[in-house]
Enzyme design. Sequence first.
Site, short mmCIF file in Angstrom:
data_model
loop_
_atom_site.label_atom_id
_atom_site.label_comp_id
_atom_site.label_asym_id
_atom_site.label_seq_id
_atom_site.Cartn_x
_atom_site.Cartn_y
_atom_site.Cartn_z
N HIS A 117 4.79 0.03 -0.12
CA HIS A 117 5.61 -0.75 0.80
C HIS A 117 4.73 -1.82 1.45
O HIS A 117 3.51 -1.78 1.33
CB HIS A 117 6.28 0.16 1.84
CG HIS A 117 5.34 1.09 2.55
ND1 HIS A 117 4.82 2.23 1.95
CD2 HIS A 117 4.82 1.05 3.80
CE1 HIS A 117 4.03 2.85 2.81
NE2 HIS A 117 3.99 2.15 3.93
N ARG A 160 8.06 -9.05 15.23
CA ARG A 160 8.46 -7.68 14.89
C ARG A 160 7.45 -6.72 15.50
O ARG A 160 6.24 -6.98 15.49
CB ARG A 160 8.49 -7.51 13.37
CG ARG A 160 8.81 -6.10 12.92
CD ARG A 160 9.24 -6.06 11.46
NE ARG A 160 9.58 -4.70 11.09
CZ ARG A 160 8.78 -3.88 10.43
NH1 ARG A 160 7.58 -4.28 10.05
NH2 ARG A 160 9.18 -2.65 10.13
N ASP A 218 0.97 5.14 1.94
CA ASP A 218 0.35 5.81 3.09
C ASP A 218 -0.40 7.05 2.58
O ASP A 218 0.17 7.84 1.82
CB ASP A 218 1.41 6.23 4.12
CG ASP A 218 2.02 5.02 4.81
OD1 ASP A 218 1.43 3.92 4.73
OD2 ASP A 218 3.09 5.17 5.44
N HIS A 250 0.85 -1.19 0.00
CA HIS A 250 0.00 0.00 0.00
C HIS A 250 0.89 1.24 0.00
O HIS A 250 2.09 1.15 0.25
CB HIS A 250 -0.88 0.02 1.26
CG HIS A 250 -0.10 0.18 2.53
ND1 HIS A 250 0.64 -0.86 3.09
CD2 HIS A 250 0.12 1.25 3.33
CE1 HIS A 250 1.24 -0.43 4.18
NE2 HIS A 250 0.96 0.85 4.35
C1 GA4 Z 1 -2.37 2.62 5.49
C2 GA4 Z 1 -1.53 3.52 6.42
C3 GA4 Z 1 -2.03 3.49 7.87
O1 GA4 Z 1 -1.63 2.29 8.51
C4 GA4 Z 1 -3.57 3.60 7.95
C5 GA4 Z 1 -4.16 2.41 7.21
C6 GA4 Z 1 -5.69 2.28 7.21
C7 GA4 Z 1 -6.16 1.31 8.29
O2 GA4 Z 1 -5.45 0.39 8.65
O3 GA4 Z 1 -7.31 1.50 8.73
C8 GA4 Z 1 -6.07 1.86 5.78
C9 GA4 Z 1 -4.77 1.99 4.93
C10 GA4 Z 1 -3.85 2.81 5.78
C11 GA4 Z 1 -5.00 2.63 3.55
C12 GA4 Z 1 -6.36 2.27 2.87
C13 GA4 Z 1 -7.48 1.97 3.89
C14 GA4 Z 1 -7.18 2.71 5.18
C15 GA4 Z 1 -6.65 0.46 5.62
C16 GA4 Z 1 -7.34 0.56 4.31
C17 GA4 Z 1 -7.71 -0.49 3.61
C18 GA4 Z 1 -4.02 3.75 9.39
C19 GA4 Z 1 -4.04 4.69 7.06
O4 GA4 Z 1 -4.30 5.84 7.36
O5 GA4 Z 1 -4.22 4.22 5.77
#
Ligand code: GA4
Length: 327
Positions: free
Chosen positions: A261, A271, A206, A204
């Site tokens: 990443h 981890r 960020d 994904h």
């Molecule tokens: C990825 C980055 C962060 O961990 C996060 C994730 C979020 C979640 O875990 O709820 C998201 C993911 C993240 C991107 C797309 C959406 C939202 C899960 C998901 C499928 C907390 C964020 O802000 O975006």
Amino acid sequence: MVVASPTPFRSEKIQAFELPIIDLSLERPEVSKLIVKACEDYGFFMVINHSVPEDIIAKMEQESLNFFAKPVCEKQKAGPANPVGYGCKNIGFNGDIGEVEYLLLNTSPLSINQLSKSVSNDPSNFSSAVSDYIQAVREVACEILDLMAEGLWVPDTAVFSRLIRDVDSDSLFRLNHYPTTVLCKDKDTSVSYNNSNMVGFGEHTDPQIVTLLRSNDVGGLQISLHDGVWTPVPPHPTAFCVNVGDVLQAMTNGRFVSVRHRALINSYKPRMSMAYFAAPPLHSWITALPEIIHRPPLYKPFTWAEYKKTAHSLRLGDGRLTLFRTC
Ligand code: GA4
């Protein structure tokens, strides 16, 4: 017993590579040039000689260990993650799964205090560890963002950091625990194999402005470089790993890259990681900075609330920023 190590990624190329390690105590403009170059080339870099005190990191790591060591039913009192709170294996709302358990917190003091009550037997200890950590990491994030603006020759050097200093900043803090390998037995062949290389957190980008990540001495983070080759990022004992988020890519009109990443789980050691996701307030408009536009804007203006809603409506690995492209 035969222990094979089959992996879901057998056909993937993995490449050894060293991420730029940038010493924050270097003189300006040297340090800002290095940061800009790393954001353009890789979207990722490490910082050393940052100002986060070791004891603040150690205290936060200890609180994180204490939490994940609790029985599942105790941890579930802080869940389900919606999106903040305790989550196990389920990521987001659209069916993504990973070998990870986590605690996701909003960084507002009220939210930290509230969640701490269901996280710890000593909520004030937990909330003070989180607040101290977030405050210290936010300072480093602001310093890095100011250096980025300087390196980009943007006259208002607080243009990025102002968004995360705002009391309404929608920044998040995430504690992750990736378990070790489990030996599995193939029911047809009776061959046992370990699940190293299993996905802890799938690929994904960020969504936010910038992310600052600390992990224990266990590897697992990989980034996808230009040619799509997965490249491991070795753990560093004191550094923070910094990466550009989608919002920063949009604000720099694509000059900085928000890179895909993922985290794989390690066969032998659990981890632990702690990520600070620096985000603007929900109502903020995200547009390319006029000083940086040397070509037509790549993305339509959007609010952070709109972007976040889009992110939550999609799968983890889906491209989001492309939906906001102008052409
Ligand atoms: C990825 C980055 C962060 O961990 C996060 C994730 C979020 C979640 O875990 O709820 C998201 C993911 C993240 C991107 C797309 C959406 C939202 C899960 C998901 C499928 C907390 C964020 O802000 O975006």
